[in-house]
Design an enzyme around this catalytic site. Structure first.
Site, PDB file in Angstrom:
ATOM      1  N   GLU A   1     -31.245 -64.520  53.687  1.00  0.00           N
ATOM      2  CA  GLU A   1     -31.169 -64.698  52.223  1.00  0.00           C
ATOM      3  C   GLU A   1     -30.174 -63.756  51.525  1.00  0.00           C
ATOM      4  O   GLU A   1     -30.543 -63.033  50.602  1.00  0.00           O
ATOM      5  CB  GLU A   1     -32.569 -64.526  51.623  1.00  0.00           C
ATOM      6  CG  GLU A   1     -33.579 -65.509  52.175  1.00  0.00           C
ATOM      7  CD  GLU A   1     -34.982 -65.351  51.576  1.00  0.00           C
ATOM      8  OE1 GLU A   1     -35.236 -64.354  50.873  1.00  0.00           O
ATOM      9  OE2 GLU A   1     -35.817 -66.237  51.815  1.00  0.00           O
TER      10      GLU A   1
ATOM     11  N   GLU B   1     -38.104 -72.634  58.711  1.00  0.00           N
ATOM     12  CA  GLU B   1     -39.339 -72.192  58.028  1.00  0.00           C
ATOM     13  C   GLU B   1     -39.991 -73.365  57.289  1.00  0.00           C
ATOM     14  O   GLU B   1     -40.381 -73.253  56.130  1.00  0.00           O
ATOM     15  CB  GLU B   1     -39.024 -71.074  57.014  1.00  0.00           C
ATOM     16  CG  GLU B   1     -38.344 -69.867  57.602  1.00  0.00           C
ATOM     17  CD  GLU B   1     -38.211 -68.701  56.629  1.00  0.00           C
ATOM     18  OE1 GLU B   1     -38.833 -68.717  55.544  1.00  0.00           O
ATOM     19  OE2 GLU B   1     -37.478 -67.758  56.964  1.00  0.00           O
TER      20      GLU B   1
HETATM   21  C1  XIL Z   1     -43.114 -64.479  53.267  1.00  0.00           C
HETATM   22  C2  XIL Z   1     -44.479 -64.340  53.918  1.00  0.00           C
HETATM   23  O1  XIL Z   1     -44.907 -65.613  54.320  1.00  0.00           O
HETATM   24  C3  XIL Z   1     -45.460 -63.726  52.971  1.00  0.00           C
HETATM   25  O2  XIL Z   1     -46.707 -63.483  53.611  1.00  0.00           O
HETATM   26  C4  XIL Z   1     -44.902 -62.414  52.419  1.00  0.00           C
HETATM   27  O3  XIL Z   1     -45.780 -61.915  51.432  1.00  0.00           O
HETATM   28  C5  XIL Z   1     -43.530 -62.634  51.807  1.00  0.00           C
HETATM   29  O4  XIL Z   1     -42.665 -63.221  52.772  1.00  0.00           O
HETATM   30  N1  XIL Z   1     -38.536 -66.738  53.373  1.00  0.00           N
HETATM   31  C6  XIL Z   1     -38.601 -65.876  54.440  1.00  0.00           C
HETATM   32  C7  XIL Z   1     -39.911 -65.353  54.870  1.00  0.00           C
HETATM   33  O5  XIL Z   1     -37.583 -65.652  55.108  1.00  0.00           O
HETATM   34  O6  XIL Z   1     -39.823 -64.092  55.490  1.00  0.00           O
HETATM   35  C8  XIL Z   1     -40.899 -65.302  53.727  1.00  0.00           C
HETATM   36  O7  XIL Z   1     -42.172 -64.911  54.232  1.00  0.00           O
HETATM   37  C9  XIL Z   1     -40.957 -66.649  53.041  1.00  0.00           C
HETATM   38  C10 XIL Z   1     -39.618 -67.033  52.490  1.00  0.00           C
END
Ligand code: XIL
Length: 356
Positions: free
Chosen positions: A163, A271
């Site tokens: 990101e 994801e």
């Molecule tokens: C999220 C987790 O699922 C949560 O439990 C945490 O509080 C925040 O991060 N994109 C990503 C992930 O790359 O690492 C994120 O994960 C969700 C969005």
């Protein structure tokens, strides 16, 4: 089902036509002898990685462990490798969750992906307080080399940078960007390659899956620039946190996958979840199912997509409701750990694709 000569010929033809690996051929043989193959067996037979971000408790809670083991051939830790959790203090590493997941995966013949090495979020205080480029480079070097050397041969792929781009396509002014400089991405990939030359190195981001979006096009330009500069990057991760109440633009997704293919860059669906509003009616549920099925259809028919990883498997343990208030039901299992109807539709798609 009993294996006979006709089946073996069929299997050999499948291999010849699809040019798939011997692991996949073995899986087809196993499948031919199973009454109801699991999603994981179907994934193996399709030579597709189907993965999931898991929580530490998943592997030590009986009903949850069964679901993980039955469905996935690739594991990620949802939070265990985030810098604030793994390395909260400069002199303390908290390896337990990731070590446990890696040992479990080894025992169950699964692959492991590391997520994420460099991100703007979930950072410990000492990193947030960095003052100079030199200090930032030192932190990056320490984190990346320590993790990759520890898990060499065990964790085979990493989201090296996560990101780094804003919604409008400009670069995110993260601590890494502002303190180390815009080349922090190149540096991180170079360090990762040096620490483990065999690892697959990935740039991962959200809203980058559909060609034509500002975020997606900026991601493509970023990756293209890295390829042109000879930076060791192998793949791009499309997070695909999608909304089931929105239309799905299959053409823009396929066009995007193809342009990365032309660059020699593999695509991972990294994801996936498909959230819907709490007030959803039949039409939205139907559209949500269509989105899930379309994603699998694309993954199975685009040879440049190697991986279909989901961000959680179950509505009960989901990250969605706290982050997107009013939304939920984004995963393949409901709050009672029961698979939803679309889960069986997906298995059917996977099954049908084996003999295509
Ligand atoms: C999220 C987790 O699922 C949560 O439990 C945490 O509080 C925040 O991060 N994109 C990503 C992930 O790359 O690492 C994120 O994960 C969700 C969005």
């Amino acid at each position: 089902m009993v294996l006979n000569k006709e089946w073996f010929v069929k299997i050999l033809n499948v291999r010849k036509n699809l040019r798939i690996t011997s692991v996949a051929v073995c899986s087809v043989i196993i499948l031919a002898s199973c009454a109801t193959p699991s999603m994981r067996e179907l994934a193996d037979a399709n030579d597709l990685k189907i993965g999931c971000a898991i929580q530490a408790g998943d592997l030590v809670t009986e009903n949850r462990e069964v679901i993980v083991n039955e469905n996935f051939n690739l594991l990620l830790s949802e939070n265990g490798m985030k810098w604030a959790n793994l390395h909260p203090n400069q002199r303390f590493w908290n390896w337990s969750d990731v070590d446990h997941m890696v040992a479990y995966a080894e025992e169950h013949n699964m692959e492991v992906k590391g997520h994420p090495l460099v991100w703007h979020s979930q950072l410990p205080t000492y990193v947030k307080l960095m003052e100079t480029r030199e200090q930032g480079i030192e932190y990056l070097q320490d984190e990346i080399s320590t993790v990759l050397e520890r898990y060499k041969g065990k964790i085979t792929q990493y989201d090296v940078v996560n990101e780094a781009i804003n919604d409008d396509g400009t670069m995110r002014e993260s601590i890494w960007y502002t303190k180390v400089g815009p080349d922090f991405i190149d540096l991180a990939f170079q360090m990762a390659h040096k620490a483990d030359p065999t690892a697959k190195l990935i740039y991962n981001d959200y809203d980058v899956a559909f060609k034509g979006g500002a975020h997606a096009d900026a991601c493509y330009e970023l990756v293209k620039g890295m390829v042109e500069r000879g930076i060791p990057i192998n793949a791009v991760g499309f997070q695909l946190h999608l909304c089931g109440d929105q239309p799905f633009n299959e053409k823009a997704l396929r066009d995007n996958i193809k342009r990365y293919e032309d660059l020699g860059i593999e695509v991972e669906f990294s994801e996936v979840d498909v959230r819907i509003p709490a007030s959803a009616g039949d039409q939205i549920y139907a559209n949500q199912e269509l989105v899930w099925k379309s994603l699998f259809t694309v993954a199975l028919t685009e040879p440049n997509v190697s991986t279909f990883a989901m961000w959680g498997y179950c509505d009960l343990l989901s990250w969605i409701p706290p982050v997107f208030p009013g939304y939920g039901q984004a995963h393949l299992y409901d709050k009672l750990y029961q698979p939803k109807p679309v889960y069986n539709d997906i298995k059917k798609l996977l099954s049908e694709n084996i003999n295509k």
